[in-house]
Write a protein that holds these residues in place. Structure first.
Motif, short mmCIF file in Angstrom:
data_model
loop_
_atom_site.label_atom_id
_atom_site.label_comp_id
_atom_site.label_asym_id
_atom_site.label_seq_id
_atom_site.Cartn_x
_atom_site.Cartn_y
_atom_site.Cartn_z
N PRO A 64 48.17 50.40 71.89
CA PRO A 64 47.36 50.62 73.09
C PRO A 64 48.05 50.24 74.40
CG PRO A 64 46.52 48.77 71.79
CD PRO A 64 47.53 49.47 70.94
N LEU A 65 49.06 49.39 74.36
CA LEU A 65 49.77 49.01 75.58
C LEU A 65 50.98 49.89 75.87
CD1 LEU A 65 49.66 45.12 75.27
CD2 LEU A 65 48.37 46.53 76.89
N LEU A 66 51.36 50.74 74.93
CA LEU A 66 52.55 51.57 75.11
C LEU A 66 52.18 52.79 75.95
CD1 LEU A 66 55.50 52.20 74.49
CD2 LEU A 66 54.75 53.33 72.40
N VAL A 67 52.69 52.84 77.17
CA VAL A 67 52.32 53.92 78.10
C VAL A 67 53.54 54.70 78.58
CG1 VAL A 67 50.22 52.72 78.81
CG2 VAL A 67 52.33 52.36 80.11
N THR A 68 54.58 54.74 77.75
CA THR A 68 55.76 55.50 78.13
C THR A 68 55.40 56.95 78.45
OG1 THR A 68 57.14 54.07 76.74
CG2 THR A 68 58.09 56.16 77.43
N ARG A 69 54.44 57.52 77.74
CA ARG A 69 54.03 58.90 78.00
C ARG A 69 53.24 59.04 79.31
NH1 ARG A 69 54.13 62.92 74.77
NH2 ARG A 69 54.24 63.90 76.81
N ALA A 70 52.85 57.91 79.90
CA ALA A 70 52.21 57.93 81.22
C ALA A 70 53.16 57.37 82.28
CB ALA A 70 50.91 57.12 81.19
N ARG A 71 54.44 57.51 82.01
CA ARG A 71 55.48 56.90 82.84
C ARG A 71 55.38 57.30 84.31
NH1 ARG A 71 61.40 55.94 81.71
NH2 ARG A 71 62.58 56.58 83.55
N GLY A 72 55.16 58.58 84.57
CA GLY A 72 55.10 59.04 85.96
C GLY A 72 53.99 58.36 86.73
N LYS A 73 52.80 58.32 86.15
CA LYS A 73 51.66 57.66 86.80
C LYS A 73 51.89 56.16 86.91
CE LYS A 73 46.59 57.37 86.48
NZ LYS A 73 46.30 58.26 87.63
N ALA A 74 52.40 55.57 85.83
CA ALA A 74 52.63 54.12 85.82
C ALA A 74 53.59 53.71 86.92
CB ALA A 74 53.16 53.70 84.45
N GLY A 84 47.19 30.58 85.58
CA GLY A 84 45.83 31.09 85.45
C GLY A 84 45.72 32.59 85.62
N VAL A 85 46.71 33.34 85.13
CA VAL A 85 46.68 34.80 85.23
C VAL A 85 45.44 35.33 84.51
CG1 VAL A 85 47.84 36.93 84.56
CG2 VAL A 85 49.18 35.01 85.45
N LYS A 86 44.71 36.20 85.17
CA LYS A 86 43.50 36.81 84.61
C LYS A 86 43.79 38.28 84.30
CE LYS A 86 41.09 33.05 85.37
NZ LYS A 86 40.72 32.16 84.25
N THR A 87 43.81 38.61 83.02
CA THR A 87 44.11 40.00 82.65
C THR A 87 43.00 40.95 83.07
OG1 THR A 87 43.14 39.72 80.44
CG2 THR A 87 45.48 39.20 80.68
N SER A 88 41.83 40.40 83.36
CA SER A 88 40.73 41.26 83.80
C SER A 88 41.02 41.94 85.13
CB SER A 88 39.44 40.43 83.92
OG SER A 88 39.62 39.34 84.81
N ARG A 89 41.94 41.36 85.92
CA ARG A 89 42.29 41.97 87.21
C ARG A 89 42.87 43.37 87.04
NH1 ARG A 89 42.98 39.23 92.03
NH2 ARG A 89 44.68 40.66 92.57
N TYR A 90 43.58 43.58 85.94
CA TYR A 90 44.24 44.88 85.76
C TYR A 90 43.84 45.57 84.46
CZ TYR A 90 47.48 41.55 83.49
OH TYR A 90 48.03 40.53 82.75
N ALA A 91 42.75 45.13 83.86
CA ALA A 91 42.31 45.75 82.62
C ALA A 91 41.94 47.21 82.82
CB ALA A 91 41.12 44.97 82.05
N GLY A 92 41.31 47.53 83.93
CA GLY A 92 40.96 48.93 84.20
C GLY A 92 42.19 49.80 84.36
N TRP A 93 43.20 49.27 85.01
CA TRP A 93 44.48 49.98 85.19
C TRP A 93 45.13 50.24 83.83
CZ3 TRP A 93 48.06 52.62 87.71
CH2 TRP A 93 49.41 52.43 87.47
N ALA A 94 45.12 49.22 82.97
CA ALA A 94 45.71 49.38 81.64
C ALA A 94 44.97 50.46 80.86
CB ALA A 94 45.70 48.06 80.90
N ASP A 95 43.65 50.47 80.97
CA ASP A 95 42.86 51.49 80.28
C ASP A 95 43.17 52.89 80.81
OD1 ASP A 95 41.66 49.56 78.72
OD2 ASP A 95 39.84 49.44 79.96
N THR A 96 43.31 52.99 82.13
CA THR A 96 43.62 54.29 82.73
C THR A 96 44.95 54.83 82.23
OG1 THR A 96 42.34 53.81 84.73
CG2 THR A 96 44.06 55.50 84.92
N LEU A 97 45.97 53.96 82.18
CA LEU A 97 47.28 54.40 81.69
C LEU A 97 47.22 54.76 80.21
CD1 LEU A 97 49.79 51.97 83.46
CD2 LEU A 97 49.17 54.32 84.10
N ALA A 98 46.47 53.99 79.44
CA ALA A 98 46.35 54.30 78.02
C ALA A 98 45.69 55.66 77.83
CB ALA A 98 45.56 53.21 77.31
N ASP A 99 44.66 55.95 78.62
CA ASP A 99 44.00 57.25 78.54
C ASP A 99 44.97 58.37 78.93
OD1 ASP A 99 41.66 56.05 77.76
OD2 ASP A 99 40.75 56.09 79.77
#
Length: 548
Positions: free
Chosen positions: A246-256, A329-344
């Motif tokens: 789920p974290l591998l977004v090489t196929r979304a490289r341009g957007k990422a 104190g890094v909060k992954t919730s700050r970028y969880a939506g971004w990670a989901d968008t790239l995964a999609d």
């Protein structure tokens, strides 16, 4: 002091102490004592048909085993023939020792056969290039060569031996192979990176070849999964996260890369493959902040100014960075939506591939080749790319299941690596599938070394994408000028018959439905086998100039 039979014995004994199992070479009288030393020490000698293949095989050995590779080249043209291989090792950070013959010191300056001062030619593409000082010091000199090649940042070392010195008696040398202490990263540097990640809303993590070479694959995966950062893989970093992760977004490289606000690049240079380090700026996004992490301070980029950097043993860096993120104190919730968008986006790209990967177009679309290949690849297969547009498709559509199983020429982009790499892959991974992907242009550089595969009984499956052109040049030249020159090859050249003539086997495939059965025959054959696939010359691989 006890003496070895000759200096060649001393040189090979040191090589063996550093883990070398195979000497790659093409026969030459200047280096006969090195062959004799290999016989005495029980080291495998594998001879090839062109010196470049010897160096490429040594380099691939280093990249696959993470131990030093060894190539032995005779004097003069033997060494100059190997320079492209040395340059590739230099750009790839591969620990290779190249030993060269040299005209006799006692005749130096009088015009001996193949008399040439080699080190100045090799100096720009090595960590060190030098001539052994004499038979009494050859053990120490060879140890220095291996120690230098294997120290971060790794790379090739060249040493040559005067012929009369190499034939002379040489004292035994006790090798001191203590592992040097790994370079500790600066905690303040890691804390700075952690703070940046804590502030980011659209971070991306790039993992490259040096993560594999530094044996940091576990630390890299743990960091990515612990902090849920979207990952793009590069070079031999491919496979650090398997296809479908789920974290591998090489196929979304341009957007990422186009919309990221923070890009953390680990274990690879900020070169043309990564847009020279310029990320962001797409669809209204500002330029991204960039962090560069390398295995040695010398590798941190200097052509641009990253907002933060760190250097050190990459396992220590990544474990330390993970701890620093916890302290920050890094909060992954700050970028969880971004990670989901790239995964999609990545999943959508994979889904959109289906039509062309199964295309029945005639002439054959190159993507159909990879659609069929993916069906028969094992998880531990070693896939080697040697070519331009045909192999570019492989980089996009073949996703290794494990790290360290992908080989391509790297940033130097030298064609002709394929047969040498395949030789090394078959030796170092004897139970794995070995697949060599060749463009028809690249095939012309090294196909004669199929003879080496045959002689040494090394079965490899070769797939040639045969479109009858230099595709990386023809299509852009037509776009620029409206015409092309020097870009044509003979359509449907029977490279498979070349392989058959050299003692292997092969076949020509001209219809899409024939690809799958041909690949299965190749894998079942147990011999060097070339599947020569006639692909559509009108199809241009899509690319842009930024490398993103």
């Amino acid at each position: 002091m006890e003496s070895a039979k000759h200096a060649g014995d001393a040189a090979v004994a040191v090589s063996k102490a550093y883990g070398v199992e195979t000497m790659f070479t093409l026969s030459g009288a200047h280096v006969f004592p090195l062959y004799d030393g290999a016989v005495h020490e029980g080291m495998r000698i594998l001879d090839v048909r062109h010196e470049q293949s010897a160096v490429f095989a040594a380099e691939a050995t280093a990249r696959l085993t993470r131990k030093p590779g060894l190539a032995v080249l005779t004097a003069g043209p033997g060494i100059t023939n190997g320079v492209s291989g040395v340059a590739s090792a230099h750009f790839n950070g591969s620990p290779v020792v190249v030993m060269g013959g040299r005209a006799p010191q006692s005749r130096w300056g009088s015009g001996a056969l193949q008399e040439l001062d080699h080190p100045p030619l090799l100096a720009p593409v090595t960590k060190l290039a030098f001539t052994a000082t004499g038979p009494d010091s050859i053990g120490q000199d060879v140890e220095m060569a291996f120690r230098t090649a294997t120290a971060p940042h790794r790379g090739p070392v060249f040493i040559d031996f005067a012929m009369d010195h190499l034939f002379s008696p040489s004292p035994e040398h006790t090798v001191r192979t203590q592992t040097p202490s790994p370079l500790e990263p600066d905690p303040d540097d890691l804390a700075a990176v952690a703070r940046l990640l804590g502030e980011a809303e659209r971070p991306v993590l790039v993992l490259g070849s040096d993560v594999w070479m530094d044996r940091a694959e576990e630390a890299a995966r743990d960091f990515a999964e612990s902090w849920k950062v979207p990952v793009v893989l590069n070079g031999q970093g491919r496979g650090l996260l398997p296809a479908g992760h789920p974290l591998l977004v090489t196929r979304a490289r341009g957007k990422a890369f186009g919309q990221a606000d923070l890009v953390i690049v680990v274990g690879t240079p900020l070169d043309f493959r990564l847009g020279y380090g310029w990320f962001g700026g797409k669809d209204g996004a500002p330029l991204a902040r960039v962090v560069h992490i390398a295995d040695a301070p010398s590798q941190v980029t200097t052509h641009m100014q990253p907002v933060a950097s760190a250097a050190g043993d990459l396992s220590l860096v990544l474990w330390g960075l993970s701890a620093a993120c916890g302290e920050a104190g890094v909060k992954t919730s700050r970028y969880a939506g971004w990670a989901d968008t790239l995964a999609d986006t990545a999943r959508a790209a994979v889904a959109s591939d289906a039509a062309l990967l199964g295309s029945d177009a005639d002439p054959i679309h190159p993507m159909r080749v990879y659609g069929e290949l993916n069906k028969v690849l094992d998880d531990d297969a070693v896939v080697i790319g040697d070519g331009g547009d045909f192999v570019s498709y492989a980089g996009k559509y073949v996703e290794p299941a494990r790290p360290g199983n992908w080989l391509d020429p790297g940033p130097y982009g030298c064609l002709g690596t394929g047969l040498g790499y395949a030789i090394a892959a078959r030796l170092t991974r004897p139970s794995s599938q070995v697949v060599l992907l060749l463009g028809d242009g690249a095939a012309g550089f090294s196909l004669m070394d199929v003879d080496s595969l045959v002689r040494h009984k090394l079965p490899v499956v070769m797939i040639c994408g045969n479109n009858g052109i230099w595709g990386l040049e023809k299509h852009p030249m037509q776009l620029l000028y409206g015409y092309d020159v020097a870009a044509e090859l003979q359509p449907q050249t029977r490279y498979d018959q070349v392989v058959t003539a050299l003692g292997g086997a092969g076949e020509l495939v001209t219809e899409p439905a024939g690809i799958g059965p041909a690949l299965r025959r190749a894998f079942d054959s147990g011999v060097p086998y070339l599947v020569n696939i006639a692909t559509d010359p009108e199809i241009a691989y899509p690319r842009n100039t930024t490398g993103i």
